[in-house]
Design a protein around this motif. Structure first.
Motif, PDB file in Angstrom:
ATOM      1  N   ALA A  29      21.688 -12.245  37.077  1.00  0.00           N
ATOM      2  CA  ALA A  29      20.320 -11.777  37.273  1.00  0.00           C
ATOM      3  C   ALA A  29      20.260 -10.613  38.253  1.00  0.00           C
ATOM      4  CB  ALA A  29      19.451 -12.926  37.761  1.00  0.00           C
ATOM      5  N   LEU A  30      21.088 -10.674  39.281  1.00  0.00           N
ATOM      6  CA  LEU A  30      20.981  -9.632  40.295  1.00  0.00           C
ATOM      7  C   LEU A  30      21.558  -8.307  39.827  1.00  0.00           C
ATOM      8  CD1 LEU A  30      21.526 -11.825  43.394  1.00  0.00           C
ATOM      9  CD2 LEU A  30      19.472 -10.619  42.721  1.00  0.00           C
ATOM     10  N   ALA A 209      11.300  -8.093  37.921  1.00  0.00           N
ATOM     11  CA  ALA A 209      10.392  -9.220  37.738  1.00  0.00           C
ATOM     12  C   ALA A 209      10.215  -9.517  36.257  1.00  0.00           C
ATOM     13  CB  ALA A 209       9.038  -8.917  38.373  1.00  0.00           C
ATOM     14  N   ILE A 212      13.669 -11.019  34.854  1.00  0.00           N
ATOM     15  CA  ILE A 212      14.231 -12.272  35.356  1.00  0.00           C
ATOM     16  C   ILE A 212      13.208 -13.401  35.368  1.00  0.00           C
ATOM     17  CG2 ILE A 212      15.426 -13.342  37.286  1.00  0.00           C
ATOM     18  CD1 ILE A 212      16.914 -11.153  35.696  1.00  0.00           C
ATOM     19  N   THR A 216      13.817 -17.033  33.623  1.00  0.00           N
ATOM     20  CA  THR A 216      14.057 -18.251  34.396  1.00  0.00           C
ATOM     21  C   THR A 216      12.972 -19.282  34.105  1.00  0.00           C
ATOM     22  OG1 THR A 216      13.055 -17.042  36.208  1.00  0.00           O
ATOM     23  CG2 THR A 216      15.391 -17.427  36.361  1.00  0.00           C
ATOM     24  N   TYR A 219      13.837 -20.901  30.993  1.00  0.00           N
ATOM     25  CA  TYR A 219      15.032 -21.726  31.178  1.00  0.00           C
ATOM     26  C   TYR A 219      14.670 -23.114  31.691  1.00  0.00           C
ATOM     27  CZ  TYR A 219      19.941 -22.569  32.491  1.00  0.00           C
ATOM     28  OH  TYR A 219      21.214 -23.055  32.596  1.00  0.00           O
ATOM     29  N   PHE A 270       8.003 -24.400  37.416  1.00  0.00           N
ATOM     30  CA  PHE A 270       8.838 -25.075  38.403  1.00  0.00           C
ATOM     31  C   PHE A 270       8.218 -26.399  38.827  1.00  0.00           C
ATOM     32  CE2 PHE A 270      10.249 -25.618  42.868  1.00  0.00           C
ATOM     33  CZ  PHE A 270      11.601 -25.755  42.625  1.00  0.00           C
TER      34      PHE A 270
ATOM     35  N   ILE B  83      14.554 -23.643  45.124  1.00  0.00           N
ATOM     36  CA  ILE B  83      14.726 -23.502  43.672  1.00  0.00           C
ATOM     37  C   ILE B  83      16.142 -23.898  43.282  1.00  0.00           C
ATOM     38  CG2 ILE B  83      14.846 -21.844  41.782  1.00  0.00           C
ATOM     39  CD1 ILE B  83      12.609 -20.285  43.136  1.00  0.00           C
ATOM     40  N   ARG B  88      17.935 -26.192  37.716  1.00  0.00           N
ATOM     41  CA  ARG B  88      19.275 -25.788  37.311  1.00  0.00           C
ATOM     42  C   ARG B  88      19.445 -24.278  37.381  1.00  0.00           C
ATOM     43  NH1 ARG B  88      19.370 -26.353  30.802  1.00  0.00           N
ATOM     44  NH2 ARG B  88      17.263 -25.629  30.373  1.00  0.00           N
ATOM     45  N   ILE B  89      18.460 -23.593  37.941  1.00  0.00           N
ATOM     46  CA  ILE B  89      18.578 -22.146  38.070  1.00  0.00           C
ATOM     47  C   ILE B  89      19.584 -21.831  39.174  1.00  0.00           C
ATOM     48  CG2 ILE B  89      17.308 -20.085  38.762  1.00  0.00           C
ATOM     49  CD1 ILE B  89      14.854 -21.470  37.482  1.00  0.00           C
ATOM     50  N   SER B  90      20.515 -20.912  38.878  1.00  0.00           N
ATOM     51  CA  SER B  90      21.546 -20.634  39.871  1.00  0.00           C
ATOM     52  C   SER B  90      21.020 -19.634  40.896  1.00  0.00           C
ATOM     53  CB  SER B  90      22.797 -20.098  39.188  1.00  0.00           C
ATOM     54  OG  SER B  90      22.440 -19.031  38.364  1.00  0.00           O
ATOM     55  N   ASP B  92      21.584 -16.618  41.739  1.00  0.00           N
ATOM     56  CA  ASP B  92      21.206 -15.251  41.386  1.00  0.00           C
ATOM     57  C   ASP B  92      19.831 -15.224  40.730  1.00  0.00           C
ATOM     58  OD1 ASP B  92      22.464 -16.603  39.195  1.00  0.00           O
ATOM     59  OD2 ASP B  92      22.196 -14.753  38.093  1.00  0.00           O
ATOM     60  N   GLY B  93      19.566 -16.182  39.858  1.00  0.00           N
ATOM     61  CA  GLY B  93      18.268 -16.226  39.192  1.00  0.00           C
ATOM     62  C   GLY B  93      17.153 -16.484  40.194  1.00  0.00           C
ATOM     63  N   GLN B  95      17.157 -15.837  43.373  1.00  0.00           N
ATOM     64  CA  GLN B  95      16.939 -14.652  44.204  1.00  0.00           C
ATOM     65  C   GLN B  95      16.194 -13.572  43.445  1.00  0.00           C
ATOM     66  OE1 GLN B  95      20.464 -13.282  46.234  1.00  0.00           O
ATOM     67  NE2 GLN B  95      21.153 -15.362  46.537  1.00  0.00           N
ATOM     68  N   GLY B  96      16.579 -13.385  42.164  1.00  0.00           N
ATOM     69  CA  GLY B  96      15.914 -12.360  41.364  1.00  0.00           C
ATOM     70  C   GLY B  96      14.426 -12.623  41.257  1.00  0.00           C
ATOM     71  N   VAL B  97      14.061 -13.888  41.003  1.00  0.00           N
ATOM     72  CA  VAL B  97      12.647 -14.226  40.859  1.00  0.00           C
ATOM     73  C   VAL B  97      11.903 -13.987  42.174  1.00  0.00           C
ATOM     74  CG1 VAL B  97      11.030 -16.111  40.506  1.00  0.00           C
ATOM     75  CG2 VAL B  97      12.996 -15.887  39.018  1.00  0.00           C
ATOM     76  N   LEU B  99      12.712 -12.327  44.924  1.00  0.00           N
ATOM     77  CA  LEU B  99      12.736 -10.924  45.345  1.00  0.00           C
ATOM     78  C   LEU B  99      11.673 -10.111  44.619  1.00  0.00           C
ATOM     79  CD1 LEU B  99      16.082  -8.984  45.291  1.00  0.00           C
ATOM     80  CD2 LEU B  99      14.205  -8.145  43.986  1.00  0.00           C
ATOM     81  N   SER B 100      11.680 -10.199  43.287  1.00  0.00           N
ATOM     82  CA  SER B 100      10.792  -9.302  42.546  1.00  0.00           C
ATOM     83  C   SER B 100       9.344  -9.765  42.638  1.00  0.00           C
ATOM     84  CB  SER B 100      11.245  -9.213  41.093  1.00  0.00           C
ATOM     85  OG  SER B 100      11.291 -10.477  40.502  1.00  0.00           O
TER      86      SER B 100
END
Lengths: 366, 371
Positions: A29-30, A209, A212, A216, A219, A270, B83, B88-90, B92-93, B95-97, B99-100
């Motif tokens: 993702a990053l 945004a 990702i 997610t 997911y 979530f 999170i 089950r989000i790792s 990187d996912g 952080q991406g969420v 952050l943005s």
């Protein structure tokens, strides 16, 4: 005009959501964050060479720097001197800095300013139109994003099986002859192209945004790849349209509002996702605890039923002392046990039923 | 030294140096714990905090805005950890969420107050890219106070942090909580980030954490030395970048500092004596040369063995027949000669010396033993 803006928002978010799914599944993702920053110098150099924001050279430059990010990161990792996360964190700020410096030094009075880079100008997008044979055929951004969306759908349709295998089982994919590296580069190219296309509308940072957050969110809702792609496209579209309407009402940045709505969608999933949501996790944990407690209660009753103090031990009041439950929890357990038909109660005195005996037996056997 | 007489420049240089020290030393933990990009997420997530602090208090005092940034950054990092823990989000996912989305909320609020009629908010966007030239004495004090607190915390919990960084499982068995350490180190990283927001800006601040520590890692294997070196590199890059940006018009501070730090990283990657790219390729070259010498020695030895007629010297041409494509034979032969393992006869033919023969037999025996 609002209709056209919404159309652009829909196209952008749908185009972003597709590569986003694979980025999330491949735990990259990053990389989208890195690429979305790193395309900036490519765009600026393309702009400086052509003095136009609609030249295809911008795409070439941006895809070039996007791929450069991937290549630089991977070769840094390969030296073994820095870890992958640090490598990403070293490469893209450097490229982004070059871009910002180029913007502020060489593009002084022109259209390309920092705000446009960060925020995009969704509201102005319909003003930049293209015409065909003298007829106005709509905003340029809509066409560009439409083509990119079709490209992404095309890549998906062509390589769906390969992408699926390479994502979930790189080893198998390699042994079957599809190079995971090649597919990764296809994905990275698609991420770069989508980023540049979307840059006009939502700015270079908030592309992340749109890529990702919907993916997610999806997911959390499904286990099926196809469903996940469709869901994330829908989530992306709904949040960006809602976001735009909010921004319109507040007279604020459309990109910011779209990203915020993506965040709201993620938060909802979530918390409330049927299987994996936080609430259903808590509920599941609670019901497991209760079930275990009911079994404990039946075992307790079966132990003490033939004792002299049976009247004392098998009393609801006594459980707080003996099993160390608080009063509230004890009455919850007793209620559930009665509801399940494990015990019966007469004036607080608890007695095992047939089913309760059975439950004790199976529990003890295990 | 003349330009340091200038008051603004003095403040700018001092501020960036302090910032480099704070961010550099705390960045060590981020890099070693493989959380480099957490800093990026936190600094992006700080933006809504800045804007909200302004909206609530109406004040543009750096201290209040940065406190807002710290709270938002800490909430963001707490969400990321949450999170990861609860879905089950790792990482990187997650952080991406965060952050943005946080950055998006920040931009939404920023553009919202910018569209309001009062112009009091002007200047908030300096936090996007930083503006060292606008640093005030107040900012310096903030950096000093925040930074001292963070560095003292680091010194107090040094042993615990070190243990939990390198061997968290052993640490847990001793009774340290991984979660508490995570939260504390994250809190320190938040502080380091917040101190740099007005100089470098939210977008590039993560670089101040990652670059000095990555450079320092190349020069040492000791954590204490790494922290000190990293602080030094951070200060160096910070001062260089800030001065450049003050001296050259239209050169934003954040990007200038980032590029200076990047240069330090590249030099470290190339030049570090043990792990550096140059040192390693030199070592590889030496190994290859030593190996090719041994091989040449053995080739000469086998040539001698096969020529039972006593012809022990061979021309370069003969030797090169059995050694096609193996570098410059003349240089290798001369190297053998300088070791006294081979010599040249009067007819320009090469033959092994007694020493060379013994050496070759040693090598062969060794080879057989290894088998």
């Amino acid at each position: 005009m609002i209709g056209e803006i919404i159309l652009i928002a829909i196209l952008v978010s749908a185009a972003c959501a597709i590569p986003g799914v694979f980025l999330v599944l491949r735990k990259m993702a990053l990389m989208s964050d890195a690429i979305s920053h790193a395309v900036l110098p490519g765009i600026v150099i393309g702009f400086l060479m052509t003095r136009s924001l609609s030249s295809p050279l911008l795409f070439v430059g941006a895809v070039g720097t996007g791929l450069l990010t991937v290549i630089l990161t991977e070769s840094l990792v390969k030296t073994g001197l820095v870890k992958e996360d640090a490598a990403i964190g070293l490469v893209f700020p450097a490229l982004f800095s070059i871009g910002v410096i180029l913007v502020s030094r060489y593009t002084g009075n022109v259209h390309l300013d920092i705000d446009a880079v960060l925020l995009g100008e969704l509201v102005f997008a319909p003003l930049d139109r293209i015409s065909f044979l003298g007829y106005d055929i709509g905003p340029r951004t809509a066409w560009v994003m439409g083509i990119i969306l079709l490209l992404n759908i095309g890549v998906l349709a062509l390589f769906f099986k390969e992408m699926k295998i390479a994502t979930f089982d790189p080893g198998l994919s390699k042994s079957l002859g599809f190079s995971p590296v090649l597919l990764q580069y296809i994905l990275m190219i698609s991420v770069s192209i989508t980023t540049v296309g979307a840059f006009d509308a939502v700015g270079s940072i908030l592309v992340v945004a749109l890529m990702i957050a919907p993916a997610t969110t999806a997911y959390l809702l499904t286990d099926d790849l196809k469903t996940m792609i469709i869901l994330s496209v829908i989530i992306g579209i709904v949040s960006s349209v809602l976001g735009f309407l909010i921004a319109w009402a507040l007279d604020a940045s459309a990109a910011g509002a779209m990203a915020s709505m993506c965040g709201v969608a993620f938060l909802l999933a979530f918390l409330f996702a049927p299987d994996r949501g936080l609430l259903s996790q808590i509920r599941r944990k609670h019901s497991q605890k209760l079930e275990f407690a009911v079994t404990m209660l039946t075992i307790h009753l079966s132990h003490h039923r033939s004792e002299k103090q049976c009247d004392l031990e098998c009393h609801e009041q006594h459980l707080t002392e003996h099993i160390n439950w608080d009063r509230h929890f004890a009455s919850q357990v007793v209620r559930k046990a009665i509801g399940d038909g494990m015990i019966s109660s007469s004036q607080g005195l608890l007695k095992l039923t047939q089913a309760g005996e059975q439950n004790v037996k199976t529990a003890m056997m295990e | 030294m003349i330009f340091l007489a200038d008051y603004t420049l003095k403040i700018v240089a001092l501020g960036s140096a302090l910032l480099g020290i704070v961010a550099g030393s705390l960045g060590t933990f981020a890099v070693l714990r493989k959380q480099s990009l957490l800093g990026d997420s936190i600094s992006h997530a700080a933006l809504p905090g800045i804007v909200l602090a302004f909206m609530i208090t109406g004040s543009k005092s750096s201290l209040i805005l940065l406190l807002g940034a710290a709270v938002a950054g800490w909430i963001g990092s707490y969400f990321i950890l949450g999170i990861i823990r609860h879905s089950r989000i790792s990482s990187d996912g997650a952080q991406g969420v965060i952050l943005s989305v946080f950055f998006g909320i920040g931009l939404l609020l920023l553009t919202y107050i910018q569209s309001q009629p009062n112009a009091a908010q002007a200047g908030l966007d300096k936090y996007l890219f930083g503006q060292a030239a606008a640093l005030l004495k107040e900012d310096l004090w903030i950096t000093v106070i925040f930074g001292t607190v963070a560095i003292i915390c680091m010194a107090l919990f040094w042993k615990e942090f070190k243990l939990m960084t390198f061997d968290p499982i052993y640490g847990q068995s001793l009774g340290f909580s991984e979660r508490a350490t995570d939260l504390m180190i994250t809190a320190l990283i938040v502080i380091a980030i917040v101190t740099g927001l007005s100089t470098v800006g939210v977008i590039l601040m993560s670089s101040m954490l990652i670059a000095p520590a990555s450079a320092a890692r190349q020069w040492t294997n000791k954590m204490g030395a790494m922290v000190v070196l990293s602080a030094f590199f951070g200060a160096l890059g910070g001062v260089a970048g800030a001065l450049l940006s003050s001296l050259i018009p239209n050169l934003p501070t954040g990007p200038a500092i980032v590029l200076c730090l990047t240069a330090i990283v590249i030099l470290s990657l190339l030049l570090s004596p043990n792990r550096g790219i140059l040192a390693r390729s030199a070592q590889r070259y030496r190994n290859r040369f030593a190996f090719s010498l041994q091989k040449l020695l053995l080739d000469l030895y086998h040539l001698e063995e096969n020529h039972t007629d006593g012809e022990r010297a061979h021309s370069i041409k003969t030797i090169s027949l059995i050694r096609s494509r193996e570098g410059n034979i003349r240089i290798a032969l001369q190297a053998l000669e300088s070791n006294n393992w081979a010599t040249q006869t009067d007819e320009k033919l090469w033959t092994l010396t007694q020493d060379g023969r013994i050496q070759a037999e040693k090598l062969l025996n060794k080879g057989e033993e290894n088998l």
